[in-house]
Design an enzyme around this catalytic site. Structure first.
Site, short mmCIF file in Angstrom:
data_model
loop_
_atom_site.label_atom_id
_atom_site.label_comp_id
_atom_site.label_asym_id
_atom_site.label_seq_id
_atom_site.Cartn_x
_atom_site.Cartn_y
_atom_site.Cartn_z
N ASP A 1 0.92 -1.15 0.14
CA ASP A 1 -0.12 -0.39 0.21
C ASP A 1 0.97 0.79 0.35
OD1 ASP A 1 0.52 -1.29 2.37
OD2 ASP A 1 -0.84 -0.32 3.57
N GLU B 1 12.49 1.98 7.57
CA GLU B 1 12.06 0.38 6.89
C GLU B 1 11.78 0.48 5.24
OE1 GLU B 1 7.86 1.43 6.50
OE2 GLU B 1 7.92 3.25 5.77
O1 LIG Z 1 -1.55 2.82 8.26
C1 LIG Z 1 -1.28 2.58 6.88
C2 LIG Z 1 -0.49 0.75 6.81
O2 LIG Z 1 0.70 0.73 7.42
C3 LIG Z 1 0.32 -0.47 7.16
O3 LIG Z 1 1.09 -0.68 5.98
C4 LIG Z 1 3.20 -0.49 5.72
O4 LIG Z 1 3.34 -0.60 7.10
C5 LIG Z 1 3.71 -2.27 7.15
C6 LIG Z 1 3.85 -2.47 8.77
O5 LIG Z 1 5.86 -2.41 7.79
C7 LIG Z 1 3.84 -3.24 6.37
O6 LIG Z 1 4.05 -4.59 6.64
C8 LIG Z 1 2.93 -2.74 4.95
O7 LIG Z 1 3.64 -3.87 4.18
C9 LIG Z 1 3.23 -1.26 4.79
O8 LIG Z 1 2.82 -0.79 3.47
C10 LIG Z 1 -0.41 -1.51 7.74
O9 LIG Z 1 -0.09 -2.58 7.28
C11 LIG Z 1 -1.16 -0.94 6.31
O10 LIG Z 1 -2.80 -1.99 6.89
C12 LIG Z 1 -1.44 0.15 6.83
O11 LIG Z 1 -3.46 1.36 5.66
#
Ligand SMILES: OC[C@H]1O[C@H](O[C@H]2O[C@H](CO)[C@@H](O)[C@H](O)[C@H]2O)[C@H](O)[C@@H](O)[C@@H]1O
Length: 566
Positions: free
Chosen positions: A320, A520
């Site tokens: 995302d 990240e």
């Molecule tokens: O708050 C926005 C989004 O944040 C997350 O996505 C991002 O961080 C995660 C943790 O590191 C990672 O798994 C993911 O690939 C990233 O894009 C979350 O997973 C989303 O659901 C959320 O909407």
């Protein structure tokens, strides 16, 4: 009429959230209206608040009503709002407590013995030490009164990604565990798996992350891979025995209902594949203000709901956001994630089939094992027919023509010919990297793809401002491609793997020396730059990045004569 009511709103599944999440979403919206110049605030920080004792949700709701009742536009004077938040809520992050990992030692015996260069060794020890910062456990009061928290209770301690990501994440945990294997932290690794398994037992699937607002979707399914990695090192058969029924449940989730799609090929053969599909059609609570804004151009409820589902579904994909999910890139309102049959998701599921077959074999269930080998062969065939593109030398995502509920006939023009790192993800698994002829073709294609950049592999070639696009590169995508190439028997592939890994390690090292933190994601078009873009500020810590640095150093070592600085 009946017909109208069917077309008026999206009829897909929706998993309701909790009353606390809904309320905190109002607080978030009000806060963003009240701080017109503070648009840099993070909406997630509101949804992560918890109720202060002894107040109840209904008492705080009525206090909030009093606060906002005089205002016509739902905004509140900033001091008043801040006083309100302070009085009634405990801060974001107070629901998690530091936990000293029981299996952490600062210099484990034989740690990274192939890393001879002193500078690199010292840094690797620091990265290893970061597990202590990211290790925490759910506070007891979350277990005692879960209704006051958006954090979900978990039985074991966790490793979190870091910064704004104060809860455990599903697919991140795979790369965290890869690193924990190098760090010899097997108890911590097993704890992570136990937690994810408990989520599958409760909800039927591994949630996106351990928060009440993540219960409507999963994330790329890597639980079987986590179990496999741990078993490979520890030979823990008890873990295997416990994992099998849980993995069967997760397997069913991804291969039934809206997640399942059927593509018929020219000879009339039906290929069963999977797609991402969130059970949500409203703004994501953690990013509500953004989602309302992005959907504001749609005029009908149906259009808005479909858009919100495609946004939540992109979150389920772990990517995302990216132009991969856009019908008309880089226009964000053309997001259509539920219409894509993604290459990487099906790689994870093929891997799951192979893992389950392997684990069943160990546990003595030969019939079960054979069944999953058969399933893996069927999906492998689908890779050849639906995704593979001979001319491009890579596997391409497939666009559904309709809503995916009925069997569709495969059409060449439905393959998405844009270049993404995920087009090369299949090379991660043995089914493909053991075929030397195929690997050579894929290596050529990857070389000519434009994805190989000075600091690693780009997520895509399109600069959309979204975080899973150019100029960013992400640890999980580096690891899958590098590991896959390294496992093959082709010399070119192995050399390419090592070259990409060295670039990635170097760049992380330079960013760490410059900023004092691991990020990240990286901006891979330059050495030593961290990534940006997307809906939140660059985050540090960072679980999967640390994991992949340690795993790469374990795989490739670092000779003493090779300088880490460019
Ligand atoms: O708050 C926005 C989004 O944040 C997350 O996505 C991002 O961080 C995660 C943790 O590191 C990672 O798994 C993911 O690939 C990233 O894009 C979350 O997973 C989303 O659901 C959320 O909407």
């Amino acid at each position: 009429s009946m017909v109208e009511s069917h077309t008026d709103s999206d009829s897909g599944p929706v998993v309701q959230t909790t009353p606390l999440v809904t309320f905190l979403q109002h607080v978030q919206l009000t806060a963003f209206r009240s701080y017109p110049k503070k648009q840099s605030a993070d909406p997630k920080s509101y949804i992560d608040l918890s109720l202060k004792r002894p107040y109840t949700l209904s008492s705080i709701e009525s206090a909030f009503e009093d606060l906002t009742s005089e205002s016509l536009d739902m905004s509140v004077p900033v001091e008043k709002l801040e006083r309100f938040v302070k009085q009634y809520f405990d801060g974001a992050g107070e629901d998690m407590l530091h936990h000293e990992p029981v299996d952490f030692v600062s210099d484990p015996s034989g740690f990274l013995s192939n890393v001879e260069n002193e500078k690199v060794r010292d840094w690797a020890r620091e990265v290893h030490g970061l597990w202590r910062n990211l290790s925490c456990r759910v506070s007891d009061s979350v277990r005692e009164s879960p209704g006051r928290y958006t954090l979900l209770p978990l039985p074991e301690p966790v490793i979190i990604p870091g910064s704004r990501f104060r809860e455990v994440y599903n697919w991140d945990s795979y790369w965290v565990i890869k690193g924990l294997m190098t760090s010899q932290m097997f108890t911590t690794a097993k704890g992570l798996v136990t937690n994810l398994m408990s989520l599958v037992e409760t909800y039927g699937y591994a949630l996106n992350g351990a928060r009440a607002y993540y219960t409507n979707r999963s994330q790329p399914p890597l639980l079987s891979s986590m179990v496999y990695e741990i078993y490979n090192v520890t030979k823990d058969e008890e873990l295997v025995r416990k994992a099998i029924p849980v993995l069967l449940k997760e397997y069913e989730f991804w291969n039934s209902g809206k997640h399942k799609v059927v593509i018929r090929d020219a000879s009339g053969y039906d290929h069963v594949l999977s797609r991402y599909y969130a059970m949500w059609n409203m703004p994501r609570p953690e990013s509500s203000v953004f989602d309302e804004e992005s959907a504001s151009g749609f005029s009908t409820l149906l259009e808005k709901q479909r858009f919100h589902r495609d946004i939540a579904t992109a979150a389920e994909s772990g990517c995302d956001f990216t132009t991969r999910w856009m019908r008309d890139p880089p226009h964000f309102t053309t997001m259509a994630t539920t219409s894509v049959v993604p290459v990487d998701l099906n790689v994870f599921l093929l891997k799951m089939e192979l893992d389950i077959a392997f684990l069943m074999e160990i546990s003595g269930d030969k019939n079960g094992s054979d069944r999953f080998v058969e399933a893996s062969k069927a999906r492998e065939k689908a890779f050849e027919t639906v995704f593979w593109n001979e001319k491009a030398g890579q596997w391409l995502d497939y666009w559904l023509s309709s809503n995916g509920d009925e069997t569709e006939t495969w059409k060449a023009e439905n393959q998405n010919t844009n270049v993404f790192a995920s087009n090369f993800a299949p090379i991660w698994i043995n089914s493909f990297n053991s075929d030397e002829k195929l690997v050579k073709k894929v290596v050529k294609a990857l070389e000519n793809s434009g994805l190989i950049a000075p600091a690693g592999i780009l997520s895509s070639l399109t600069d959309s401002g979204q975080q899973w696009d150019y100029p960013n590169g992400w640890a999980p995508q580096q690891e899958m491609i590098v590991t896959g190439l390294a496992r093959s028997s082709s010399k070119e592939a192995k050399e390419m793997a090592e070259e990409i890994a060295r670039r990635w390690i170097r760049s992380n090292y330079l960013v760490y020396k410059k900023s004092g933190t691991i990020h990240e994601k990286l901006k891979v078009t330059e050495l030593g730059e961290y990534g940006g873009g997307g809906e939140y500020k660059p985050q540090t810590g960072f679980g999967w990045s640390n994991g992949v640095i340690l795993a790469f150093l374990e795989e490739f070592g670092w000779p003493s004569h090779l300088s880490i600085e460019p």
